[in-house]
Design a protein around this motif. Structure first.
Motif, mmCIF file in Angstrom:
data_model
loop_
_atom_site.group_PDB
_atom_site.id
_atom_site.type_symbol
_atom_site.label_atom_id
_atom_site.label_comp_id
_atom_site.label_asym_id
_atom_site.label_seq_id
_atom_site.Cartn_x
_atom_site.Cartn_y
_atom_site.Cartn_z
ATOM 1 N N LEU A 389 0.699 -1.156 0.076
ATOM 2 C CA LEU A 389 -0.047 0.048 0.003
ATOM 3 C C LEU A 389 0.756 1.254 0.104
ATOM 4 C CD1 LEU A 389 -2.894 1.365 0.342
ATOM 5 C CD2 LEU A 389 -2.674 1.120 2.789
ATOM 6 N N ARG A 390 2.030 1.393 0.926
ATOM 7 C CA ARG A 390 2.885 2.512 0.784
ATOM 8 C C ARG A 390 3.439 2.579 -0.457
ATOM 9 N NH1 ARG A 390 5.463 1.080 6.866
ATOM 10 N NH2 ARG A 390 3.617 1.962 8.098
ATOM 11 N N VAL A 391 4.047 1.925 -1.090
ATOM 12 C CA VAL A 391 4.685 1.912 -2.343
ATOM 13 C C VAL A 391 3.472 2.279 -3.544
ATOM 14 C CG1 VAL A 391 5.731 0.611 -4.399
ATOM 15 C CG2 VAL A 391 6.311 0.202 -1.924
ATOM 16 N N LEU A 392 2.396 1.788 -3.210
ATOM 17 C CA LEU A 392 1.520 2.241 -4.255
ATOM 18 C C LEU A 392 1.011 3.627 -4.124
ATOM 19 C CD1 LEU A 392 -1.041 -0.733 -4.499
ATOM 20 C CD2 LEU A 392 0.674 0.053 -6.240
ATOM 21 N N VAL A 393 0.929 4.230 -2.815
ATOM 22 C CA VAL A 393 0.606 5.475 -2.837
ATOM 23 C C VAL A 393 1.850 6.299 -3.145
ATOM 24 C CG1 VAL A 393 0.100 7.082 -0.776
ATOM 25 C CG2 VAL A 393 -1.089 5.199 -0.512
ATOM 26 N N ILE A 394 2.965 6.072 -2.583
ATOM 27 C CA ILE A 394 3.980 7.037 -3.184
ATOM 28 C C ILE A 394 3.854 7.080 -4.844
ATOM 29 C CG2 ILE A 394 6.459 7.192 -3.654
ATOM 30 C CD1 ILE A 394 6.748 5.554 -0.423
ATOM 31 N N GLY A 395 3.685 5.816 -5.342
ATOM 32 C CA GLY A 395 3.663 5.916 -6.744
ATOM 33 C C GLY A 395 2.266 6.666 -7.254
ATOM 34 N N VAL A 396 1.266 6.901 -6.593
ATOM 35 C CA VAL A 396 0.158 7.361 -7.191
ATOM 36 C C VAL A 396 0.282 8.950 -7.104
ATOM 37 C CG1 VAL A 396 -2.022 8.292 -6.053
ATOM 38 C CG2 VAL A 396 -1.775 5.536 -6.752
ATOM 39 N N VAL A 397 1.103 9.446 -6.075
ATOM 40 C CA VAL A 397 1.474 10.781 -5.800
ATOM 41 C C VAL A 397 2.419 11.301 -6.769
ATOM 42 C CG1 VAL A 397 2.777 12.481 -4.076
ATOM 43 C CG2 VAL A 397 1.182 10.771 -3.126
ATOM 44 N N LEU A 398 3.402 10.490 -7.076
ATOM 45 C CA LEU A 398 4.243 10.885 -8.240
ATOM 46 C C LEU A 398 3.652 10.834 -9.418
ATOM 47 C CD1 LEU A 398 7.260 11.304 -9.395
ATOM 48 C CD2 LEU A 398 7.370 8.754 -9.355
ATOM 49 N N LEU A 399 2.606 9.934 -9.722
ATOM 50 C CA LEU A 399 2.055 9.931 -10.779
ATOM 51 C C LEU A 399 1.131 11.189 -10.939
ATOM 52 C CD1 LEU A 399 0.967 8.341 -13.701
ATOM 53 C CD2 LEU A 399 -0.565 7.282 -12.327
#
Length: 482
Positions: A389-399
């Motif tokens: 979940l943390r990795v996905l959230v970081i990726g979503v913020v970057l995207l």
């Protein structure tokens, strides 16, 4: 894909389109009346949590004030800057009055839902607390309603942890690019790194960050608004008169008149303060307090800060200037707020607004992530799942920050939030008698002369409570927050 889009569009029409706002208003009025106007009776007690001497003595626990700051950081976001401007553009100055009105009744809704989160909270192996709507569905209504908790969890993670974080990243990167000329990708990378550092520290690091960021964010923005009000003090009676006249149809600033003012004010107020939406209770459950009502009272204050203070600050900045012209087509959203600030204070104000947008949106990212984590561990409490979940959230913020068009992928966010709110409202209505019993217990202790009521779980043996979360020995008086 077209079928999916139509499905979510229909869901949004069935929730935000016509049903949810009236239901939230009715719920707020109902809970205000049935609780005996609790948000007004305990208004003075809300502010006790702000002073350092009221902090919990246990440094390993989240204090009432820290939970409040996380909640305020989540409620106060880009919508307080851009959303208020849109409400005024579409609904006229009268929208501000109805924004205030829904906040006052929403304070009662927030108190009830956050009290329920405290009642049914669970102690985790590391000694901290977790809880929220998914928890009070399972332990308040029983395992036969587990499916409803699953619906809630899916909606919360999809809307807040993913969708809204993409939008917040987009808001920050857009503001930085427009005012400073910094490429979106650069901003996105920096934002992703900071986000990762904070969320990998867990709730304690989020709480410490919020305890610094939120006061700076809110106080500086309100301070700027107060400066502008002082500079235009002679215009204040005119602006207040316009707000009330437009709210009740004595003046018409936009087409649609009082109807537009009511619709836009209620919508903006509800979107901003989140009372009844089922998000804030996840944070309220983390606080280490004597009595569930104590944190309910504290969370009511976050609604007050969000709407009555921060949203009002934006409204007065706009209405006291000359940039906004009622009924005229022109600038709207964050541009209207930005140009109004520049009108009052000069060109440097656009850079200040970029700073404010960054803090507002980043505090919401921390909050949105924690909501997603809390929902996830209710059913999948494994380190690997939290890491994903943390990795996905970081990726979503970057995207969201680096690719402005990418936010269209998260079109499902508002419909899922609408469904989330309907689920939560149904549940808190079913559990409302429990909240009232606990409220009466709090009032009885106050009436008996106990200024710091203590919750005794043994007095509610029929409820599925975590007795370790309400251990009378551990819960002995050590603070003065409520």
């Amino acid at each position: 894909m077209e079928v999916v889009t139509k499905l979510f569009t229909l869901l949004e029409d069935l929730t935000w389109g016509w049903s949810l706002i009236p239901i939230l208003v009715i719920f707020g009025v109902f809970m205000t009346l049935m609780s005996g106007f609790v948000q007004f009776r305990f208004f003075d007690r809300m502010f006790r949590v702000l002073w350092p001497r009221n902090e919990t003595a246990d440094p390993n626990q989240i204090s009432a004030r820290q939970a409040l700051m996380i909640s305020v950081g989540g409620r106060v976001g880009g919508g307080n800057i851009a959303g208020v401007a849109v409400a005024i553009t579409l609904g006229g100055p009268g929208a501000v009055f109805w924004m205030w009105a829904i906040a006052l009744v929403g304070m009662a809704t927030s108190l009830i839902e956050c009290t329920l989160a405290q009642i049914y909270k669970r102690r985790t192996p590391d000694g901290a607390f977790r809880g929220g709507p998914a928890t009070y569905i399972r332990h308040g209504l029983g395992e036969s309603y587990r499916w409803l908790a699953v619906v809630y969890v899916i909606c919360l993670i999809g809307s807040f942890a993913f969708g809204f974080n993409a939008f917040q990243g987009n808001t920050i990167a857009g503001a930085v690019n427009d005012s400073l000329g910094i490429d979106r990708l650069v901003t996105g990378c920096v934002l992703a790194i900071i986000t990762g550092f904070i969320i990998y520290g867990g709730i304690h690091r989020i709480a410490k960050a919020a305890d610094v960021i939120v006061p700076v964010m809110a106080l500086s923005y309100i301070g700027v608004a107060l400066l502008i009000i002082a500079m235009n003090l002679g215009e204040l009676p005119r602006v207040l008169g316009s707000i009330f006249a437009n709210a009740f149809g004595f003046e018409e600033a936009v087409s649609g008149g009082v109807g537009a003012a009511v619709a836009q004010g209620l919508r903006r107020g509800l979107f901003s303060n989140e009372a009844g939406l089922g998000s804030a209770p996840n944070v309220a459950a983390t606080a280490d307090v004597y009595h569930p009502i104590s944190q309910g009272i504290t969370q009511s204050l976050s609604v007050f800060i969000d709407t009555l203070l921060v949203c009002s600050a934006t409204a007065f900045v706009i209405l006291l200037g000359d940039v906004y012209v009622p009924g005229a087509e022109g600038v709207s959203g964050v541009v209207l707020t930005q140009q109004s600030l520049v009108h009052h204070l000069g060109s440097w104000a656009q850079y200040y607004l970029t700073f404010a947008v960054f803090l507002f949106a980043f505090s919401s990212i921390m909050y949105n992530y924690y909501l997603g984590e809390t929902a996830l561990v209710e059913f999948v409490n494994r380190p690997a799942a939290i890491h994903v979940l943390r990795v996905l959230v970081i990726g979503v913020v970057l995207l969201g920050a680096s690719a402005p068009g990418a936010t269209s992928v998260f079109f499902f966010s508002d419909p899922l939030m609408g469904l989330l709110a309907l689920v939560n409202l149904v549940v808190i209505l079913m559990l409302f008698p429990v909240a009232i019993r606990v409220l009466n217990d709090y009032r009885a202790q106050l009436k008996a002369g106990n200024e710091r009521p203590v919750f005794d779980a043994a007095r509610f043996p029929e409820l599925d409570l975590d007795k370790t979360a309400w251990d009378p020995e551990r819960n002995r008086p050590r603070q003065t927050s409520h």
